[in-house]
Design a protein around this motif. Structure first.
Motif, PDB file in Angstrom:
ATOM      1  N   GLY A 326       0.811  -1.214   0.000  1.00 48.48           N
ATOM      2  CA  GLY A 326       0.000   0.000   0.000  1.00 48.48           C
ATOM      3  C   GLY A 326       0.838   1.254   0.000  1.00 48.48           C
ATOM      4  N   ASN A 327       0.194   2.360  -0.375  1.00 43.22           N
ATOM      5  CA  ASN A 327       0.846   3.665  -0.401  1.00 43.22           C
ATOM      6  C   ASN A 327       0.901   4.273   0.996  1.00 43.22           C
ATOM      7  N   CYS A 328       1.900   5.106   1.199  1.00 40.13           N
ATOM      8  CA  CYS A 328       1.945   5.922   2.417  1.00 40.13           C
ATOM      9  C   CYS A 328       1.453   7.319   2.037  1.00 40.13           C
ATOM     10  N   VAL A 329       0.305   7.699   2.579  1.00 37.37           N
ATOM     11  CA  VAL A 329      -0.214   9.045   2.314  1.00 37.37           C
ATOM     12  C   VAL A 329       0.311   9.996   3.379  1.00 37.37           C
ATOM     13  N   ALA A 365      -7.425   8.162  -0.955  1.00 38.76           N
ATOM     14  CA  ALA A 365      -7.006   9.275  -0.103  1.00 38.76           C
ATOM     15  C   ALA A 365      -6.755  10.478  -1.004  1.00 38.76           C
ATOM     16  N   LYS A 366      -7.802  10.903  -1.703  1.00 36.33           N
ATOM     17  CA  LYS A 366      -7.640  11.858  -2.800  1.00 36.33           C
ATOM     18  C   LYS A 366      -7.214  13.247  -2.364  1.00 36.33           C
ATOM     19  N   TYR A 367      -7.260  13.537  -1.061  1.00 37.28           N
ATOM     20  CA  TYR A 367      -6.834  14.853  -0.595  1.00 37.28           C
ATOM     21  C   TYR A 367      -5.436  14.836   0.006  1.00 37.28           C
ATOM     22  N   SER A 368      -4.758  13.703  -0.052  1.00 33.09           N
ATOM     23  CA  SER A 368      -3.420  13.573   0.529  1.00 33.09           C
ATOM     24  C   SER A 368      -2.440  13.075  -0.529  1.00 33.09           C
ATOM     25  N   PRO A 369      -1.224  13.630  -0.548  1.00 32.77           N
ATOM     26  CA  PRO A 369      -0.226  13.148  -1.506  1.00 32.77           C
ATOM     27  C   PRO A 369       0.403  11.844  -1.050  1.00 32.77           C
ATOM     28  N   VAL A 370       0.907  11.098  -1.997  1.00 34.08           N
ATOM     29  CA  VAL A 370       1.523   9.792  -1.739  1.00 34.08           C
ATOM     30  C   VAL A 370       3.033   9.914  -1.858  1.00 34.08           C
ATOM     31  N   PHE A 371       3.729   9.295  -0.917  1.00 37.71           N
ATOM     32  CA  PHE A 371       5.187   9.178  -1.034  1.00 37.71           C
ATOM     33  C   PHE A 371       5.626   7.938  -0.263  1.00 37.71           C
ATOM     34  N   ARG A 401      -2.739   1.087  -9.490  1.00 36.98           N
ATOM     35  CA  ARG A 401      -2.349   1.628  -8.196  1.00 36.98           C
ATOM     36  C   ARG A 401      -3.166   0.971  -7.075  1.00 36.98           C
ATOM     37  N   SER A 402      -2.504   0.724  -5.956  1.00 37.83           N
ATOM     38  CA  SER A 402      -3.248   0.261  -4.791  1.00 37.83           C
ATOM     39  C   SER A 402      -4.042   1.431  -4.229  1.00 37.83           C
ATOM     40  N   ILE A 403      -5.081   1.114  -3.467  1.00 40.68           N
ATOM     41  CA  ILE A 403      -5.986   2.146  -2.964  1.00 40.68           C
ATOM     42  C   ILE A 403      -5.924   2.169  -1.451  1.00 40.68           C
ATOM     43  N   PHE A 404      -5.481   3.291  -0.909  1.00 35.19           N
ATOM     44  CA  PHE A 404      -5.287   3.436   0.521  1.00 35.19           C
ATOM     45  C   PHE A 404      -6.600   3.264   1.278  1.00 35.19           C
TER      46      PHE A 404
END
Length: 418
Positions: A326-329, A365-371, A401-404
């Protein structure tokens, strides 16, 4: 081919990391990672004198960035090792309190039997911790300027909520577990037991047929038939039990980490963020709170699609695989000024906003950037030693893309790994 460039352990959640050149991989993270955490003592609003404890995270308590950590690893069986905390006050505070002792030593492996237990809940995932006691609480409280408690996790752990854990993302039925075990080339020796069990079942049926053929009266044969089939059913249940319990999927657990045992980032992506800052400024990679930084990626943010990393540690140390699930938002922790212990100003205090422009790539998590990517260790890699400069290969790569949100719909306050 990628290279492990930096490795980090965070012995106390949200404080500065310990840089290591070699780390022991466990399914719950690097050895000693996030085994301690700080909690703020909150007085009751009604003035009753009762208190509660609030989990401390660096985006909400940026002064936590002023505390550096180092580890003295145990050298003997009875040696508990040391965790060394060094407080680096901002310049103005240094002039006011120049003679205070800003170094604290903590047993790396305290004895929980001598400590008072605490109930701790992180992101709806509860566990039991231990209050390290007044000596350590008072030292931290004096530097924060308000009462805090230092908690130790001890032998406990926390459930990984949502579907981020590999076992939850791909939950298997008993029959699928059996089928995969029988076809797995690494488990050839295990095929003997189920074959023997099935052979025993067949033998029971054949003996039943022999009893009938040899002239046992029909009444006796009928009375033996339920026994024969019951014995066969028991043997079949043993097969199911063997595979689904002996080979049940590993249950992933975590320490005081937010979401997963490991966080992997790419040096190429860090360089991309540095390029967004004014000339002469570089992004401090430790603000992303990674455990593993890899170099050699051809493009920034290609790790968004990495599904697994196979680590080549050399034959003498074994091999391991990290599953990136998964992504880290990200949150305001990226904007903390590590020198002042406050939210940053200027361009370096606007990193989160800069990433908002093109890194809101996770529909959950459409309001948070991913890194960066959350990672879990395959159980067979437990105890493998990982070193800086070890080679790593992207062994699985996805196209979607995986979905947080599918993993952490409950995690509303902060998706960042602190």
């Amino acid at each position: 081919m990628l290279i492990h460039r930096q490795l980090y352990v965070y012995p106390v959640k949200s404080l500065r990391p310990t840089t290591i050149t070699e780390g022991i991989l466990t399914t719950r993270g690097f050895q000693y990672d996030r085994h301690f955490m700080l909690l703020k003592v909150m007085p009751a609003e009604d003035g009753s004198g009762t208190t509660t404890l609030k989990n401390m995270h660096v985006p909400h308590f940026p002064e936590m960035a002023l505390f550096h950590t180092d580890i003295e690893y145990p050298e003997a069986e009875k040696d508990s090792g040391k965790l060394i905390i060094t407080y680096h006050p901002p310049p103005a505070e240094s002039a006011i309190r120049p003679h205070e002792t800003n170094r604290l030593e903590i047993p790396l492996q305290p004895n929980p039997k001598t400590l008072k237990p605490l109930e701790i809940v992180m992101h709806q995932s509860p566990t039991t911790g231990y209050n390290m006691g007044a000596e350590y609480d008072d030292w931290f409280s004096a530097r924060f300027g308000y009462p805090v408690v230092l908690a130790y996790l001890g032998p406990h752990s926390r459930e990984v909520l949502g579907t981020l854990a590999p076992a939850k993302k791909d939950k298997k039925t008993p029959l699928r577990t059996i089928r995969e075990s029988l076809t797995n080339p690494d488990r050839k020796w295990e095929r003997v037991l189920p074959i023997l069990i099935v052979a025993s079942a067949i033998n029971i049926l054949l003996q039943g047929g022999t009893i009938i053929r040899d002239g046992i009266t029909p009444q006796t044969a009928r009375s033996l038939t339920p026994t024969i089939f019951t014995a066969s059913a028991v043997v079949l249940m043993l097969v199911l039990y063997y595979f689904y319990t002996v080979h049940a999927q590993h249950e992933d657990r975590i320490t005081f980490a937010d979401c997963a045992p490991y966080l992997v980032i790419s040096e190429t992506s860090v360089d991309n963020v540095s390029a967004r800052l004014p000339d002469g400024e570089e992004m401090d990679r430790t603000k992303f709170r990674p455990n593993i930084v890899v170099s050699g990626a051809g493009e920034a943010f290609e790790e968004d699609f990495w599904g697994a990393l196979t680590v080549n540690t050399g034959s003498e140390r074994g091999s391991s695989r990290l599953l990136l699930t998964g992504n880290c938002v990200r949150c305001q922790s990226l904007n903390v000024d590590y020198e002042t212990g406050k939210m940053g100003t200027g361009e370096s205090g606007a990193v989160l906003k800069k990433l908002m422009k093109d890194r809101r790539v996770d529909s959950g998590a459409k309001y948070s950037p991913v890194f960066g990517r959350y990672a879990f260790l395959e159980p067979k890699g437990e105890g493998v030693s990982l070193r800086v400069e070890d080679e790593v290969m992207v062994s699985e790569k996805g196209t979607k893309r995986s979905i947080f949100g599918e993993c952490f719909s409950f995690l509303a306050d902060c998706g960042n790994e602190c």
